[in-house]
Scaffold this active site. Structure first.
Site, PDB file in Angstrom:
ATOM      1  N   HIS A 220      -2.820  -3.108   1.397  1.00 28.40           N
ATOM      2  CA  HIS A 220      -2.378  -2.315   0.242  1.00 28.40           C
ATOM      3  C   HIS A 220      -2.773  -3.019  -1.073  1.00 28.40           C
ATOM      4  CE1 HIS A 220       0.491   0.461  -1.843  1.00 28.40           C
ATOM      5  NE2 HIS A 220       0.553  -0.546  -2.698  1.00 28.40           N
ATOM      6  N   GLU A 221      -2.431  -4.287  -1.167  1.00 28.04           N
ATOM      7  CA  GLU A 221      -2.703  -5.009  -2.422  1.00 28.04           C
ATOM      8  C   GLU A 221      -4.201  -5.198  -2.646  1.00 28.04           C
ATOM      9  OE1 GLU A 221      -0.378  -5.112  -4.440  1.00 28.04           O
ATOM     10  OE2 GLU A 221       1.345  -4.884  -3.105  1.00 28.04           O
TER      11      GLU A 221
ATOM     12  N   GLU B 165      -2.210   3.802  -7.359  1.00 27.19           N
ATOM     13  CA  GLU B 165      -1.569   3.907  -6.049  1.00 27.19           C
ATOM     14  C   GLU B 165      -2.475   4.668  -5.075  1.00 27.19           C
ATOM     15  OE1 GLU B 165       0.868   1.959  -6.089  1.00 27.19           O
ATOM     16  OE2 GLU B 165       1.725   2.305  -4.117  1.00 27.19           O
TER      17      GLU B 165
HETATM   18 ZN    ZN Z   1       1.056  -0.250  -4.771  1.00 24.92          ZN
END
Ligand code: ZN
Length: 507
Positions: free
Chosen positions: A271-272, A301
Site C-alpha cells: 500500500h505505502e 489513495e
Molecule cells: Zn493510503
C-alpha cells in the site's frame, strides 16, 4: 521602450520573489517532514517533550511564512498579473489551499486549534473508557466550529460540499450520493449472499508465529518485486504504517510487524509503495513546487489501493513470490497451496473496525461515515443520536451489533481533528483505481506482466498516464483523458462482485 523594459524588469522581479517564496516553503516542508519521520521511527521517547516544543516553533514559522500579509499579496499579484504561466498556476493552487484558513479571524483560528488539540486528548480518553458522553460536547463544538470556519470563506455551496471539495475537488454531495447509492444497493446484498452462500476460505495459517526477522527478509524480496528503487527509498518501522515523500528521490516508507499476522506488514508495505511510487514518478520539473504533492486524497489513495488490492492481492503477483515466502516459513506454509494463500489474503470478514476491514466490507464502513457526516451538517445527526445512528447502520450494512463505543463511533481519530469530509475519499480512491485498471487492461496484459515479474512496466504505464502530472491535473480531467469517461462507480462494484464471485465460488 523604456516603459516596456521597466515592465519586463518588474515581471522578472515578481517571478524571482515568487520562486524565492516557493523555495523557502519547500525548505520548511523538507525540515518538518524529516523531523516528523525521525520522530515516528527512531527518535528516543525521552526527548519527546523538548522535540515537540521546538517542532511547534518551526511549524509556527512555516505557517507564518505561508500566510503572512505580504505572502498573500505576492501570491495574488502572481495569480492575477504574472506572464509566467507556470508561476501563475502555482500561485492559484496555493491560494485555493490557503482559502481554508486565511479569512478566519486570528482569535477564532487559535481557539479552534486549541479545541482540536483538546478534543484529540479527550477522544483518546473517551475511547479508552468506552464512553462516548465524554467526547460528545467536543464533537458538538468541532462541528459548530467547522461551520463557523467555512462561513468565513463566503462560498455559495453548502458547508459539507465545501469540505468535501477541500479533500477532493469537484466532488459534492450530489456526486458522492450517486457513488454511495451504487455501493449500498449493489454491495450490501452481495455481501449478504457471499456470507450465506459462499465457500469460506481457511485463514488460520496467516495467524501462526512468523518471526519478525524473517518477515523483514521477505520485505527485501517484496521491494525488489515491486521495483522499489533502493537508492531513492528507505524502509523503517513505526507504530502505524505511513509513507512520506521528502522529495522525488527521497521516499520514506514505514511498516509495523506483527509476529502473529504475516499479511499485515506485507500489505502495508505494498500500500505505502503505491503512495511513494506516485511521488517518485512525478515530473521532475514539479519538484519543490506545490504540484509535487498536492494531488487530491482520492487520487493518492487510488494509487495505494490499486497497488495493494488489485495488483498485490492478485494471484498472478504471487505466482513467483509465494514460493519465496514458503521457503522462509516452511513450518507454516509448506502445506498451503498458492490458491489457498490467495483465498486467505482476500478473505471477507465483517468486523467493527474500519482500518482492519477487508476490500469488500471497507467501502461500507466509509458509506456509514459519509451518511453520518452529512447528517452532522444538515442537522439530522447530532451528538444526541449519533451513537444510535451509527449502531443501526453497522447492523444494516454489516449485520453486526456494536457492543461499545470504542468499537463503534469512537474508533477513528478523524473527527477529533475536525477532518470532516475526509472519509469519503478513502472509498473514492478504491473506486478510481477500479476505473484506472479498466484502462490499463486495454493497453497491458496485467496478469501476464505480474506473472513475469514485470511490475516495472505497470509502473511505467502509471507514470505516463497519471503520476507524471502530480497535482497539476485533477482527477476528473485525468479520468476522462485516460479512461475515456468521467468517474463511473460501476467499474468498482463490477470489479468487487466479479472478483469475489470467483473467490467465493458464487458462479
Ligand atoms: Zn493510503
Amino acid at each position: 521602450m523604456l516603459k516596456e523594459r521597466a515592465l519586463e524588469m518588474k515581471d522578472i522581479s515578481l517571478t524571482r520573489r515568487f520562486n524565492a517564496y516557493v523555495q523557502k516553503d519547500a525548505a520548511y516542508a523538507l525540515a518538518l517532514r524529516t523531523m516528523y519521520f525521525d520522530m515516528a521511527t527512531i527518535a528516543p521517547k525521552k526527548g519527546a517533550a523538548y522535540r515537540s516544543q521546538l517542532l511547534s516553533i518551526l511549524s509556527g514559522e512555516a505557517f507564518a511564512h505561508a500566510t503572512s500579509k505580504s505572502t498573500i499579496a505576492l501570491l495574488q499579484k502572481v495569480a492575477d498579473q504574472s506572464d509566467d504561466r507556470f508561476a501563475q498556476d502555482q500561485a492559484k493552487a496555493i491560494l485555493r489551499d490557503l482559502e481554508k484558513i486565511r479569512f478566519i479571524p486570528k482569535k477564532q483560528y487559535v481557539e479552534f486549534n486549541k479545541l482540536c488539540s483538546d478534543a484529540e486528548l479527550e477522544w483518546e480518553q473517551a475511547r479508552e473508557e468506552k464512553n462516548f458522553n465524554r467526547f460528545a460536547p467536543y464533537l458538538h463544538r468541532l462541528v459548530e466550529g467547522t461551520k463557523a470556519n467555512v462561513k468565513t470563506r463566503q462560498r455559495k455551496e453548502c458547508d459539507y460540499d465545501v469540505l468535501l471539495g477541500d479533500y477532493e475537488p469537484n466532488m459534492t454531495q450530489v456526486e458522492y450520493d450517486r457513488f454511495f447509492t451504487v455501493v449500498k444497493e449493489k454491495l450490501v446484498p452481495f455481501l449478504h449472499r457471499l456470507l450465506t452462500e459462499g465457500v469460506k476460505p481457511d485463514t488460520s495459517f496467516l495467524y501462526k508465529v512468523y518471526p519478525v526477522e524473517k518477515q523483514k527478509q521477505f520485505m527485501e524480496i517484496l521491494k525488489e518485486a515491486l521495483f522499489v528503487d533502493p537508492k531513492s527509498s528507505y524502509l523503517a518501522t513505526s507504530a502505524h504504517p505511513f509513507s512520506s515523500s521528502l522529495s522525488k528521490f527521497d521516499n520514506r516508507i514505514t511498516v509495523r510487524y506483527l509476529a502473529d499476522n504475516v499479511a499485515s506488514a506485507i500489505f502495508s508495505l505494498i500500500h505505502e509503495v503505491g503512495h511513494a511510487t506516485y511521488n517518485h514518478q512525478v515530473d521532475q520539473a514539479y519538484e519543490g513546487t506545490v504540484f509535487f504533492d498536492n494531488m487530491s486524497m482520492g487520487m493518492h489513495e487510488s494509487q495505494s489501493r490499486m497497488m495493494e488490492n488489485m495488483l498485490g492481492r492478485n494471484k498472478s503477483f504471487w505466482v513467483n513470490l509465494y514460493p519465496k515466502l514458503v521457503a522462509l516459513f516452511p513450518e507454516n506454509l509448506s502445506e498451503v497451496s498458492l490458491d489457498q494463500w490467495v483465498a486467505a489474503i482476500n478473505a471477507v470478514e465483517p468486523g467493527f473496525i474500519r482500518t482492519e476491514a477487508d476490500e469488500l466490507t471497507y467501502p461500507l464502513h466509509i458509506l456509514l461515515r459519509y451518511e453520518v457526516e452529512r447528517g452532522f451538517f444538515d442537522g439530522s445527526v447530532t451528538v444526541d443520536n449519533v451513537e444510535e445512528v451509527w449502531n443501526q447502520k453497522i447492523q444494516d450494512f454489516l449485520g453486526l451489533n456494536v457492543k461499545d463505543s470504542a468499537e463503534g463511533v469512537l474508533q477513528d481519530i478523524h473527527w477529533s481533528s475536525a477532518s470532516f469530509g475526509y472519509f469519503p475519499t478513502y472509498a473514492l480512491g478504491s473506486a478510481y483505481s477500479a476505473q484506472w485498471m479498466v484502462a490499463m487492461r486495454k493497453d497491458l496484459n496485467v496478469e501476464q506482466l505480474l506473472e513475469e515479474g514485470r511490475m516495472d512496466l505497470i509502473k511505467q504505464w502509471l507514470m505516463e498516464k497519471i503520476h507524471t502530472f502530480g497535482g497539476k491535473r485533477q482527477a476528473d480531467e485525468l479520468l476522462k483523458e485516460v479512461t475515456g469517461e468521467s468517474f463511473n462507480p460501476m467499474h468498482y462494484v463490477d470489479y468487487l462482485i466479479g472478483k469475489y464471485s470467483v473467490l467465493y465460488q458464487l458462479i
